[in-house]
Write an enzyme that holds these catalytic residues in place. Structure first.
Site, PDB file in Angstrom:
ATOM      1  N   ASN A  10     -22.301  17.056  32.411  1.00 46.01           N
ATOM      2  CA  ASN A  10     -21.018  16.503  32.837  1.00 46.01           C
ATOM      3  C   ASN A  10     -21.003  16.418  34.360  1.00 46.01           C
ATOM      4  O   ASN A  10     -20.889  17.438  35.042  1.00 46.01           O
ATOM      5  CB  ASN A  10     -19.881  17.404  32.331  1.00 46.01           C
ATOM      6  CG  ASN A  10     -18.516  16.923  32.794  1.00 46.01           C
ATOM      7  OD1 ASN A  10     -18.362  15.802  33.272  1.00 46.01           O
ATOM      8  ND2 ASN A  10     -17.519  17.776  32.655  1.00 46.01           N
ATOM      9  N   LYS A  12     -18.787  15.135  36.223  1.00 48.54           N
ATOM     10  CA  LYS A  12     -17.416  15.240  36.740  1.00 48.54           C
ATOM     11  C   LYS A  12     -17.136  14.127  37.759  1.00 48.54           C
ATOM     12  O   LYS A  12     -17.646  13.030  37.627  1.00 48.54           O
ATOM     13  CB  LYS A  12     -17.176  16.637  37.306  1.00 48.54           C
ATOM     14  CG  LYS A  12     -17.461  17.739  36.272  1.00 48.54           C
ATOM     15  CD  LYS A  12     -17.009  19.090  36.710  1.00 48.54           C
ATOM     16  CE  LYS A  12     -17.305  20.104  35.616  1.00 48.54           C
ATOM     17  NZ  LYS A  12     -16.786  21.449  35.947  1.00 48.54           N
ATOM     18  N   HIS A  96     -11.543  18.744  27.930  1.00 49.06           N
ATOM     19  CA  HIS A  96     -12.116  19.631  28.942  1.00 49.06           C
ATOM     20  C   HIS A  96     -11.012  20.459  29.601  1.00 49.06           C
ATOM     21  O   HIS A  96      -9.897  19.982  29.801  1.00 49.06           O
ATOM     22  CB  HIS A  96     -12.873  18.823  30.001  1.00 49.06           C
ATOM     23  CG  HIS A  96     -13.753  19.666  30.866  1.00 49.06           C
ATOM     24  ND1 HIS A  96     -13.268  20.387  31.937  1.00 49.06           N
ATOM     25  CD2 HIS A  96     -15.083  19.922  30.805  1.00 49.06           C
ATOM     26  CE1 HIS A  96     -14.266  21.043  32.499  1.00 49.06           C
ATOM     27  NE2 HIS A  96     -15.378  20.777  31.840  1.00 49.06           N
ATOM     28  N   GLU A  98     -10.411  21.338  32.531  1.00 46.19           N
ATOM     29  CA  GLU A  98      -9.824  20.806  33.769  1.00 46.19           C
ATOM     30  C   GLU A  98      -8.704  19.820  33.457  1.00 46.19           C
ATOM     31  O   GLU A  98      -7.684  19.781  34.156  1.00 46.19           O
ATOM     32  CB  GLU A  98     -10.926  20.156  34.619  1.00 46.19           C
ATOM     33  CG  GLU A  98     -11.887  21.180  35.201  1.00 46.19           C
ATOM     34  CD  GLU A  98     -13.220  20.600  35.613  1.00 46.19           C
ATOM     35  OE1 GLU A  98     -14.066  21.377  36.072  1.00 46.19           O
ATOM     36  OE2 GLU A  98     -13.436  19.371  35.462  1.00 46.19           O
ATOM     37  N   GLU A 166     -16.276  26.558  26.245  1.00 45.75           N
ATOM     38  CA  GLU A 166     -16.384  26.747  27.683  1.00 45.75           C
ATOM     39  C   GLU A 166     -15.330  27.753  28.150  1.00 45.75           C
ATOM     40  O   GLU A 166     -14.171  27.385  28.351  1.00 45.75           O
ATOM     41  CB  GLU A 166     -16.182  25.421  28.417  1.00 45.75           C
ATOM     42  CG  GLU A 166     -17.248  24.386  28.146  1.00 45.75           C
ATOM     43  CD  GLU A 166     -17.194  23.253  29.152  1.00 45.75           C
ATOM     44  OE1 GLU A 166     -18.151  23.101  29.917  1.00 45.75           O
ATOM     45  OE2 GLU A 166     -16.177  22.543  29.187  1.00 45.75           O
ATOM     46  N   GLY A 172     -18.049  26.658  36.792  1.00 47.47           N
ATOM     47  CA  GLY A 172     -18.194  26.403  38.215  1.00 47.47           C
ATOM     48  C   GLY A 172     -18.021  27.620  39.101  1.00 47.47           C
ATOM     49  O   GLY A 172     -17.990  27.499  40.318  1.00 47.47           O
ATOM     50  N   SER A 212     -21.188  27.607  33.895  1.00 49.27           N
ATOM     51  CA  SER A 212     -22.211  28.058  34.847  1.00 49.27           C
ATOM     52  C   SER A 212     -23.569  28.245  34.176  1.00 49.27           C
ATOM     53  O   SER A 212     -24.293  29.199  34.434  1.00 49.27           O
ATOM     54  CB  SER A 212     -21.768  29.349  35.543  1.00 49.27           C
ATOM     55  OG  SER A 212     -20.624  29.119  36.339  1.00 49.27           O
TER      56      SER A 212
END
Length: 383
Positions: A10, A12, A96, A98, A166, A172, A212
């Site tokens: 991904n 992003k 996702h 985010e 996730e 991240g 990560s």
């Protein structure tokens, strides 16, 4: 038939045309197991989908990072499933964390998006995962089950659905769930599918891990029985092949060292990289010896500045880590590679890495009298 391993990258909201071309070129040149062994899906920003689609090797697939919940129309800024199909993009990532957090996408909304995308013939990577607060409160499975149920309520056919667990706290951040933590959630999620959907769906649905993921930690994660792949975030922009190759084939030290050598030949600057040693696995010493051999293959005259980061005193990793580092030094010296071991007392691994990076940025190549060619800085970190 077993579940085929799947690796997704991904990208992003990152990249330029030139950067995307370089990434695609790297992926195209990668030594990756066949599509019978591992399925690879890369997800660039929407504006780069046609470029990546037209230039990416044919055994890799392309995914969009999102699509709208219904047919297109007066929805400024949105991308419809129909548009993706028109571009011959077969995959889409939905739900996702985010988008859930920043754009307030609810479980129900994500479920509707998954259902619509599937109805139009897209394959879906559906993301689920808990925040740090939810994990610490002991509600991980409650959260993940609710997110999965919202999808299950809207669909009946799971053939083209891949779940991606996730943990939000690991995305991240450099933090990563331990292999046992990841396996625990994946196993419980599969049990939920068996109890609430069917044993067939539970057995066949692939569950990826994301958070990560890197070339350093993926091998141990991939060994877990319910981890069927990885959804890689920022790391995929640089080292996706490091995640693909060790997961299905071998440890990627050759790829790392090739990148280091190419950088030196191109820039004549001091080369540095961090090598995370999986101190908790039995073949840590073999990994160290393999790395030493690859450094030796660069040719004579290389000086290695070794920066070992000691695990916490008394931890289960301390003894195997020290043993592996000793083997690394011995293997280098036996190959007539000069080694200077630097100490980082009083610093944890993260702080030492930061200090090391700052040092490297200020230090151009400085050959000494015994080293006319190059210095290679290797930060060996215990995982």
């Amino acid at each position: 038939m077993g579940r085929k391993f799947i690796v997704g990258g991904n990208w992003k909201c990152n990249g330029t045309v030139d950067e995307v071309k370089k990434i695609v070129s790297t992926l195209n040149a990668g030594d990756v197991p066949s599509g019978d062994v591992v399925e690879v899906v890369v997800s660039p920003p929407f504006v780069f989908l046609p470029l990546v689609k037209s230039s990416l090797r044919t055994d890799f697939h392309v995914a969009a990072q999102n699509c709208w919940v219904k047919k297109g129309g007066a929805f400024t800024g949105e991308i419809s499933a129909e548009m993706l199909l028109n571009l011959e993009v077969p995959w889409v990532i939905l739900g996702h964390s985010e988008r859930r957090a920043l754009l307030n996408e609810s479980n129900e909304f994500v479920g509707e998006k998954v259902a619509y995308a599937l109805s139009k013939g897209l394959k879906v990577i559906a993301c689920v995962g808990e925040t740090l607060e939810q994990r610490e409160s002991g509600s991980t499975m409650e959260v993940v089950a609710a997110q999965t149920k919202a999808i299950a309520d809207k669909i009946s056919d799971w053939t083209n659905v891949v779940l991606a667990y996730e943990p939000v706290w690991a995305i991240g951040t450099g933090k990563v769930a331990t292999p046992d933590q990841a396996q625990e959630v994946h196993s419980e999620l599969r049990s939920w599918l068996q109890a609430h959907i069917s044993p067939e769906v539970a057995a066949s649905t692939r569950i990826m891990y994301g958070g990560s993921v890197s070339g350093a930690n993926c091998k141990e994660l991939a060994a877990k029985p319910d981890v069927d792949g990885f959804l890689v975030g920022g790391a995929s922009l640089k080292k996706l092949r490091e995640t693909i190759v060790p997961s299905a084939k071998s440890y990627p030290l050759d790829a790392i060292m090739k990148d280091c050598k190419d950088y030196f030949l191109e820039t004549s600057r001091r080369v540095s990289f961090e090598y995370t040693l999986l101190a908790g696995v039995n073949d840590a010493v073999e990994h160290a010896k393999e790395l030493a051999e690859l450094i030796h293959e660069w040719g004579p005259g290389y000086h290695v500045n070794l920066i070992p980061f000691n695990p916490i005193e008394g931890s289960e990793y301390q003894r195997p880590y020290k043993k592996a580092v000793q083997a690394f030094v011995a293997a280098l010296e036996s190959r007539k590679v000069t080694v200077t071991v630097r100490q980082t007392r009083g610093l944890d691994a993260s702080a030492a890495c930061g200090q090391l990076r700052n040092e490297f940025q200020k230090s151009p190549l400085q050959p000494d009298t015994n080293n006319p060619q190059a210095q290679l800085d290797v930060a060996v970190i215990a995982c």
